[in-house]
Write an enzyme that holds these catalytic residues in place. Structure first.
Site, PDB file in Angstrom:
ATOM      1  N   LYS A   1       1.087  -1.238  -0.056  1.00 33.74           N
ATOM      2  CA  LYS A   1       0.081  -0.021  -0.173  1.00 33.74           C
ATOM      3  C   LYS A   1       0.974   1.350   0.105  1.00 33.74           C
ATOM      4  O   LYS A   1       1.815   1.498   0.808  1.00 33.74           O
ATOM      5  CB  LYS A   1      -0.871  -0.041   1.260  1.00 33.74           C
ATOM      6  CG  LYS A   1      -2.135   1.081   1.116  1.00 33.74           C
ATOM      7  CD  LYS A   1      -3.208   0.716   2.450  1.00 33.74           C
ATOM      8  CE  LYS A   1      -4.022   1.799   1.996  1.00 33.74           C
ATOM      9  NZ  LYS A   1      -5.409   1.237   3.043  1.00 33.74           N
TER      10      LYS A   1
ATOM     11  N   GLU B   1     -19.271  -6.241   9.849  1.00 35.75           N
ATOM     12  CA  GLU B   1     -20.380  -5.698  10.700  1.00 35.75           C
ATOM     13  C   GLU B   1     -21.634  -6.489  11.187  1.00 35.75           C
ATOM     14  O   GLU B   1     -21.893  -6.322  12.258  1.00 35.75           O
ATOM     15  CB  GLU B   1     -21.141  -4.481   9.712  1.00 35.75           C
ATOM     16  CG  GLU B   1     -20.454  -3.248   9.292  1.00 35.75           C
ATOM     17  CD  GLU B   1     -19.533  -3.634   7.864  1.00 35.75           C
ATOM     18  OE1 GLU B   1     -18.750  -2.777   7.466  1.00 35.75           O
ATOM     19  OE2 GLU B   1     -19.675  -4.829   7.438  1.00 35.75           O
TER      20      GLU B   1
ATOM     21  N   ARG C   1     -25.460  -2.858   7.081  1.00 31.67           N
ATOM     22  CA  ARG C   1     -25.014  -4.274   6.352  1.00 31.67           C
ATOM     23  C   ARG C   1     -25.437  -5.250   7.517  1.00 31.67           C
ATOM     24  O   ARG C   1     -25.433  -6.414   7.273  1.00 31.67           O
ATOM     25  CB  ARG C   1     -23.692  -4.280   6.090  1.00 31.67           C
ATOM     26  CG  ARG C   1     -23.265  -3.061   5.199  1.00 31.67           C
ATOM     27  CD  ARG C   1     -21.840  -3.137   4.901  1.00 31.67           C
ATOM     28  NE  ARG C   1     -21.529  -3.946   3.891  1.00 31.67           N
ATOM     29  CZ  ARG C   1     -20.455  -4.314   3.438  1.00 31.67           C
ATOM     30  NH1 ARG C   1     -19.312  -3.997   3.898  1.00 31.67           N
ATOM     31  NH2 ARG C   1     -20.314  -5.091   2.354  1.00 31.67           N
TER      32      ARG C   1
END
Length: 640
Positions: free
Chosen positions: A287, A377, A405
């Site tokens: 990243k 979640e 969600r």
């Protein structure tokens, strides 16, 4: 200030232009694409590290596959900056995440190259599999590629999609962009499993030999490839006790490969294009690749750093001459620790957003009492419910948009069982530049219709502290939802003493004549500003901060509808089914008559922009509220 692209990139207006390049030119194109992203984000802001990490993969995908005929789904969408630049949006890329400009995420109506919109994570496998199944049914010869990364593989729907893909007999390629990060470092057993694969030197050496053999034998047809595949699977089974996880789902596994070697990637993708059926390519990336401060620094900071000096790597910070109010998320984080020091039953839970929600404050001070459960979640909510059954006090912190969600778990696992779980919903209302996938537009409406649920919103930092204090006091039942917006509050001196707020009580902030404004949450500060403006014009209107949408303060509402025939409700949530609707229901149930104007988020998708720009668009900024007051007051004058 428009950013000038490099010599090769300047010629690229579509993937067809990428295909015109000689393969030896792809390295230069990658360098120029990476620099173009760095130059733009340093000046205009936006997501950063994720897109830098997939530059080579992006170029290779568009070089090998025939997009948009071949369909490419990015997951999570903030990896897709390079994709946008290569697919005809280079000249407008400086408008990325700006009001009226490009979306920060793939968006179907923005470009035919954006095969699917991805703002939330973990959806790419299911979406690409659906596309692949449709192509099979329709007899179409198309490739379908899901690029899943930045922690998205920890989301449960990704596993559901892979489980189905393995038995689907569809032509779908799943590319795992493995950078060990979401916004914060990845957590969980899957991360450890992938690390085992990527760090096994013996396996990777033999794997490279197998890849070379596969390339040499590809010309000899399917039977030779099957032999190589069996050899590769034997190596995995012998050297890595866990290496057959993906194969156990009937996905052909290839990798891990260097996600920054564009030449190798194009070779591999060309080979995989000719291998039918569901398969997964494991790419290892960094990243922030190619920008030293992002590679060596805090990856969380460089996820979306804002503007910065690209030479020094210094992130630009706003300076202020006077003390500033803190962010609501930081008030939450520090207050939770303050409460937890006094109450050893308090536990913190967040799904992969410890820095974004400031749960990292508790994780640092009380690591045994704060949990990052990954991008999961649904699990976060049911995990919290399990904690509550044992007498603990869970504070489950989830962005309002992401809470959608886990809606079934809130109903089934928390509210039907009447468990006292506390939900702290960050980024409620308009989320700003992240746009409609991240706006917290619906929580007031979708929570207030559930039995055994308290729904509240603080107008300022002190009220947030007091609501959190109230939520951790002993109660036998009912979930408790506290929502607050992205960004700063109102009080530089915010560490006020705790006071219990009686559940279901609002407060009158200002008395007035003829008209009353009823507000919920931080947006009530706009109404305060409007009241002060109008007072200078000798117009006095009442203002009530209701604090709770459920239960409503009925005593206060009886007072309001007895006194006022003109009422305005203001909320930074959807008008349909929200706070204003609750007030209308009360009025109808008790046979009151009044003219009520509801201000809030209209029944349409509102795009991205600064919060104040979106408030203005929807008419509940201070000017919009004042206009509505004036209109109603004028109607009063006409009827007198």
């Amino acid at each position: 200030m428009l950013i000038t692209p490099g010599k090769l990139l300047a010629q690229i207006n579509s993937p067809d232009d990428v295909k015109k390049l000689d393969q030896v030119q792809l390295v230069q194109l990658c360098d120029e694409l990476r620099q173009f992203i760095i130059d733009n984000v340093s000046v205009y802001g936006g997501h950063f590290g994720a897109s830098l990490g997939v530059v080579e993969l992006t170029v290779a995908l568009h070089y090998v596959f025939n997009t948009p005929h071949d369909q490419l789904v990015w997951d999570v969408g903030h990896q897709a900056y390079g994709h946008k630049i290569l697919t005809g949006r280079k000249e407008t890329f400086h408008t990325n995440r700006i009001y009226g400009g490009l979306s920060g995420f793939p968006k179907m109506k923005e470009s035919p190259y954006d095969a699917f919109g991805v703002g939330h994570s973990s959806t790419s496998v299911s979406a690409a599999l659906g596309m692949a199944a449709a192509s099979k049914y329709l007899g179409q010869d198309r490739q379908h590629i899901a690029v899943i990364g930045d922690g998205a593989l920890t989301g449960g729907i990704a596993f559901e999609g892979m489980n189905h893909a393995g038995v689907s007999d569809t032509n779908v390629l799943i590319i795992l962009n493995d950078n060990c990060m979401s916004i914060d470092p990845n957590v969980g057993a899957l991360k450890d499993y992938l690390t085992d694969i990527t760090t096994s030197r013996t396996y990777n050496k033999l794997k490279d030999d197998v890849w070379k053999l596969l390339g040499k034998l590809s010309a000899f047809g399917k039977s030779a490839q099957e032999i190589v595949s069996k050899v590769e699977n034997g190596i995995k089974s012998t050297l890595l006790s866990q290496s057959n996880f993906f194969e156990s789902l009937n996905l052909r596994y290839f990798g891990p490969v260097d996600g920054h070697d564009v030449d190798h990637l194009t070779m591999i993708l060309n080979d995989l294009k000719n291998i039918k059926g569901p398969k997964i390519l494991h790419c290892v990336t960094i990243k922030g690749k190619g920008y030293g401060p992002a590679e060596k620094g805090n990856a969380t900071t460089w996820h979306a750093p804002g503007t910065f000096d690209k030479i020094s790597g210094e992130i630009h910070k706003k300076t202020h001459d006077t003390p500033q109010a803190p962010k609501y998320q930081d008030v939450f984080g520090h207050t939770l620790v303050e409460l937890a020091r006094k109450n050893d039953k308090i536990i913190g839970i967040t799904p992969a957003m410890p820095s974004g929600s400031s749960m990292n404050i508790m994780m640092k001070e009380m690591p045994d009492r704060a949990f990052d459960v990954g991008i999961a979640e649904q699990h976060a909510v049911t995990f919290s419910a399990g904690l509550a059954t044992q007498g603990l006090i869970p504070f489950c912190n989830i962005y309002s948009s992401f809470m959608q969600r886990a809606y079934d778990q809130v109903i089934h696992d928390v509210c039907i069982q009447n468990l006292p779980v506390n939900f702290c919903l960050d980024r409620a209302g308009f989320a700003g530049a992240d746009g409609p996938t991240h706006h917290g537009a619906y929580d007031l409406a979708y929570f207030r219709c559930i039995p055994n649920m308290i729904v509240a919103a603080p107008m300022n930092e002190s009220e947030l502290r007091n609501l959190m204090y109230t939520a951790q006091l002993p109660r036998k039942e009912k979930a408790f939802s506290i929502r607050y917006p992205r960004g700063q509050g109102m009080m530089p001196d915010w560490r006020t003493p705790f006071e219990e707020i009686r559940i279901g009580t609002g407060r009158k902030l200002r008395d007035g004549d003829d008209l009353a404004i009823l507000t919920i949450g931080h947006i009530g500060n706009y109404a305060t500003e409007v009241c002060e403006r109008l007072l200078k014009k000798n117009v006095e209107i009442a203002h009530y901060d209701m604090r709770f949408v459920k239960p409503l303060d009925e005593d206060l509402l009886h007072e309001i509808f007895t006194r006022y025939k003109k009422v305005i409700t203001v909320e930074d949530g959807c008008i349909q089914g929200g706070f204003g609707t609750a007030v209308l229901e009360f009025m109808a149930d008790h046979n009151y008559t009044a003219e009520v104007r509801r201000l809030g988020i209209p029944d349409r998708v509102v795009e991205h922009g600064e919060q104040i720009e979106l408030h203005q668009e929807c008419g509940f900024d201070p000017d919009g509220i004042e206009r509505t007051v004036t209109e109603l007051m004028e109607s009063v004058s006409r009827t007198v």
